[in-house]
Design an enzyme around this catalytic site. Sequence first.
Site, mmCIF file in Angstrom:
data_model
loop_
_atom_site.group_PDB
_atom_site.id
_atom_site.type_symbol
_atom_site.label_atom_id
_atom_site.label_comp_id
_atom_site.label_asym_id
_atom_site.label_seq_id
_atom_site.Cartn_x
_atom_site.Cartn_y
_atom_site.Cartn_z
ATOM 1 N N ILE A 154 5.503 -2.140 -8.464
ATOM 2 C CA ILE A 154 5.768 -2.733 -9.508
ATOM 3 C C ILE A 154 6.869 -2.504 -10.381
ATOM 4 O O ILE A 154 7.795 -3.277 -10.764
ATOM 5 C CB ILE A 154 4.536 -2.738 -10.506
ATOM 6 C CG1 ILE A 154 3.123 -3.198 -9.955
ATOM 7 C CG2 ILE A 154 4.714 -3.369 -11.879
ATOM 8 C CD1 ILE A 154 1.829 -2.987 -10.885
ATOM 9 N N ASP B 188 11.540 8.206 -11.568
ATOM 10 C CA ASP B 188 10.445 8.360 -10.599
ATOM 11 C C ASP B 188 10.408 9.789 -10.118
ATOM 12 O O ASP B 188 11.421 10.538 -10.363
ATOM 13 C CB ASP B 188 10.558 7.185 -9.409
ATOM 14 C CG ASP B 188 9.256 6.915 -8.508
ATOM 15 O OD1 ASP B 188 8.665 5.821 -8.658
ATOM 16 O OD2 ASP B 188 8.967 7.992 -7.584
ATOM 17 N N ASP C 146 8.694 13.908 -13.399
ATOM 18 C CA ASP C 146 7.329 13.980 -13.261
ATOM 19 C C ASP C 146 6.705 13.629 -14.592
ATOM 20 O O ASP C 146 6.744 14.077 -15.411
ATOM 21 C CB ASP C 146 6.953 15.145 -12.767
ATOM 22 C CG ASP C 146 5.367 15.247 -12.612
ATOM 23 O OD1 ASP C 146 4.775 14.423 -12.986
ATOM 24 O OD2 ASP C 146 4.843 16.239 -11.874
ATOM 25 N N VAL C 147 6.094 12.300 -14.552
ATOM 26 C CA VAL C 147 5.630 11.797 -15.907
ATOM 27 C C VAL C 147 4.352 12.464 -16.409
ATOM 28 O O VAL C 147 4.276 12.196 -17.577
ATOM 29 C CB VAL C 147 5.356 10.097 -15.763
ATOM 30 C CG1 VAL C 147 6.498 9.315 -15.400
ATOM 31 C CG2 VAL C 147 4.184 9.966 -14.771
ATOM 32 N N ASN D 2 4.622 2.914 -16.385
ATOM 33 C CA ASN D 2 4.049 2.365 -15.153
ATOM 34 C C ASN D 2 3.379 3.017 -14.046
ATOM 35 O O ASN D 2 2.679 2.767 -13.342
ATOM 36 C CB ASN D 2 4.985 1.240 -14.819
ATOM 37 C CG ASN D 2 4.638 0.430 -13.591
ATOM 38 O OD1 ASN D 2 3.654 -0.103 -13.276
ATOM 39 N ND2 ASN D 2 5.684 0.998 -12.146
ATOM 40 N N SER E 56 -5.252 -1.567 -15.543
ATOM 41 C CA SER E 56 -5.737 -2.196 -14.323
ATOM 42 C C SER E 56 -7.045 -3.029 -14.696
ATOM 43 O O SER E 56 -7.687 -2.659 -15.622
ATOM 44 C CB SER E 56 -6.038 -1.214 -13.263
ATOM 45 O OG SER E 56 -6.895 -1.729 -12.094
ATOM 46 N N TYR F 119 -9.792 7.328 -11.341
ATOM 47 C CA TYR F 119 -8.866 6.172 -11.160
ATOM 48 C C TYR F 119 -9.240 4.951 -12.466
ATOM 49 O O TYR F 119 -8.400 4.952 -13.529
ATOM 50 C CB TYR F 119 -8.454 5.272 -10.196
ATOM 51 C CG TYR F 119 -7.428 4.357 -10.350
ATOM 52 C CD1 TYR F 119 -6.208 4.780 -10.260
ATOM 53 C CD2 TYR F 119 -7.948 3.061 -10.519
ATOM 54 C CE1 TYR F 119 -5.172 3.697 -10.195
ATOM 55 C CE2 TYR F 119 -6.848 2.053 -10.426
ATOM 56 C CZ TYR F 119 -5.390 2.327 -10.355
ATOM 57 O OH TYR F 119 -4.409 1.432 -10.512
ATOM 58 N N LYS G 186 -7.560 4.681 -16.337
ATOM 59 C CA LYS G 186 -7.129 3.161 -16.755
ATOM 60 C C LYS G 186 -7.773 2.814 -18.041
ATOM 61 O O LYS G 186 -7.152 2.213 -18.942
ATOM 62 C CB LYS G 186 -7.270 2.305 -15.553
ATOM 63 C CG LYS G 186 -6.248 2.545 -14.633
ATOM 64 C CD LYS G 186 -4.742 2.755 -14.848
ATOM 65 C CE LYS G 186 -3.769 2.859 -13.622
ATOM 66 N NZ LYS G 186 -2.432 3.141 -14.187
HETATM 67 P P1 NAD Z 1 3.522 2.205 -6.005
HETATM 68 O O1 NAD Z 1 2.736 3.184 -5.334
HETATM 69 O O2 NAD Z 1 4.042 1.220 -5.018
HETATM 70 O O3 NAD Z 1 4.291 2.687 -7.095
HETATM 71 C C1 NAD Z 1 4.183 3.873 -7.930
HETATM 72 C C2 NAD Z 1 5.385 4.554 -8.099
HETATM 73 O O4 NAD Z 1 4.839 5.727 -8.950
HETATM 74 C C3 NAD Z 1 5.939 5.455 -7.033
HETATM 75 O O5 NAD Z 1 7.336 5.039 -6.963
HETATM 76 C C4 NAD Z 1 5.820 6.853 -7.167
HETATM 77 O O6 NAD Z 1 6.618 7.577 -6.589
HETATM 78 C C5 NAD Z 1 5.772 6.914 -8.597
HETATM 79 N N1 NAD Z 1 5.036 8.034 -9.310
HETATM 80 C C6 NAD Z 1 3.750 8.555 -8.713
HETATM 81 N N2 NAD Z 1 3.428 9.629 -9.217
HETATM 82 C C7 NAD Z 1 4.477 9.942 -10.281
HETATM 83 C C8 NAD Z 1 4.960 10.973 -11.039
HETATM 84 N N3 NAD Z 1 3.973 12.158 -11.463
HETATM 85 N N4 NAD Z 1 5.998 11.029 -11.972
HETATM 86 C C9 NAD Z 1 6.735 9.992 -11.533
HETATM 87 N N5 NAD Z 1 6.573 8.696 -10.705
HETATM 88 C C10 NAD Z 1 5.337 8.967 -10.117
HETATM 89 O O7 NAD Z 1 2.116 1.689 -7.028
HETATM 90 P P2 NAD Z 1 2.152 0.265 -7.722
HETATM 91 O O8 NAD Z 1 1.100 -0.433 -7.079
HETATM 92 O O9 NAD Z 1 3.435 -0.236 -8.007
HETATM 93 O O10 NAD Z 1 1.435 0.855 -8.978
HETATM 94 C C11 NAD Z 1 2.215 0.882 -10.149
HETATM 95 C C12 NAD Z 1 1.215 0.988 -11.596
HETATM 96 O O11 NAD Z 1 0.285 -0.252 -11.410
HETATM 97 C C13 NAD Z 1 0.256 2.127 -11.346
HETATM 98 O O12 NAD Z 1 0.003 2.740 -12.610
HETATM 99 C C14 NAD Z 1 -1.202 1.679 -10.800
HETATM 100 O O13 NAD Z 1 -2.306 2.281 -11.130
HETATM 101 C C15 NAD Z 1 -1.043 0.309 -11.212
HETATM 102 N N6 NAD Z 1 -2.000 -0.597 -10.826
HETATM 103 C C16 NAD Z 1 -1.674 -1.079 -9.472
HETATM 104 C C17 NAD Z 1 -2.665 -1.874 -8.896
HETATM 105 C C18 NAD Z 1 -2.567 -2.227 -7.249
HETATM 106 O O14 NAD Z 1 -3.441 -2.941 -6.713
HETATM 107 N N7 NAD Z 1 -1.408 -1.809 -6.683
HETATM 108 C C19 NAD Z 1 -3.575 -2.707 -9.445
HETATM 109 C C20 NAD Z 1 -3.743 -2.311 -10.950
HETATM 110 C C21 NAD Z 1 -2.915 -1.326 -11.396
#
Ligand code: NAD
Length: 260
Positions: free
Chosen positions: A17, A36, A62-63, A89, A143, A157, A161
């Site tokens: 995302i 990131d 690191d967030v 995000n 989410s 998780y 959320k």
């Molecule tokens: P993704 O794994 O493709 O991307 C997540 C990114 O966050 C990665 O680039 C990762 O390196 C980075 N990251 C992880 N831990 C980190 C940290 N401690 N510090 C900095 N960066 C960090 O995942 P996505 O699907 O794009 O998810 C993005 C958001 O959307 C997340 O919060 C996830 O929970 C939420 N979400 C995802 C879904 C789904 O189905 N994929 C559904 C609902 C919500």
Amino acid sequence: MRLHGKTALITGAAHGIGRATAELFCREGAAVLLVDLDEAHGTQLAARLTADGHRAAFCRADVSVAADCEAMVDAAERHFGGLHVLFNNAGIMDSRDGDAVATDEAVWDATLAINAKSVFLGCKFGIPALLRAGGGSVINTASFVALMGAATPQVAYTASKGAVLALSRELAVIHARQGVRVNALCPGPLRTELLMKFLDTEAKKQRRLVHIPMGRFGEATEMAAAALYLASDESSYLTGQEFVVDGGITRAYVTPDSPA
Ligand code: NAD
């Protein structure tokens, strides 16, 4: 261009995302700070966006660490002179997350730190920057599971959320008269690395798909389009909301394929 003159900070911008949103925000005229842990992919994307004529830079953070969050906000202001859009995000989904009995305390702690504490820290340092810029928009990725629970147990998780939703609601009210809007984006199940790694068998994928009226996983670009609306002035009267973009899953008691 819908974000002309605005600066955005996007966490989790190397993949999924965050990546799709960084690309879209740049095309819509924003200057974007990509944040990131994954330095290789983040730097690469920032370089490509810059080469394409956009304003983009990468900051490793690191967030879940306060000093990193403070530094990322500083970097956005230093690079681009201000901050108008804060997209908290980044998140994880640990494959060892399950029911309360099976889930290790360490998995709980890490998930809550990266998914929920990160949003608090992003706002702690980011909201003062938005105020310095005269106002702005905070988007926190929650989410659909925060609204209805998950078909495959993942209590840490889901709880993380839920915390994001509760925090977003309260912050929205606190800052409503200061020109800072706070909304939570609630994606449905997406075809990104995060979920595909968690649903690592065809049976698990099908178990999730059966609940989605549209019958497919969502795409990161579809979340980016929603984030663009929340970031832009088009959503100027919207705050404190759960913006649910989920293929209909939270409205599904039956799916179109269910027997009558
Ligand atoms: P993704 O794994 O493709 O991307 C997540 C990114 O966050 C990665 O680039 C990762 O390196 C980075 N990251 C992880 N831990 C980190 C940290 N401690 N510090 C900095 N960066 C960090 O995942 P996505 O699907 O794009 O998810 C993005 C958001 O959307 C997340 O919060 C996830 O929970 C939420 N979400 C995802 C879904 C789904 O189905 N994929 C559904 C609902 C919500």
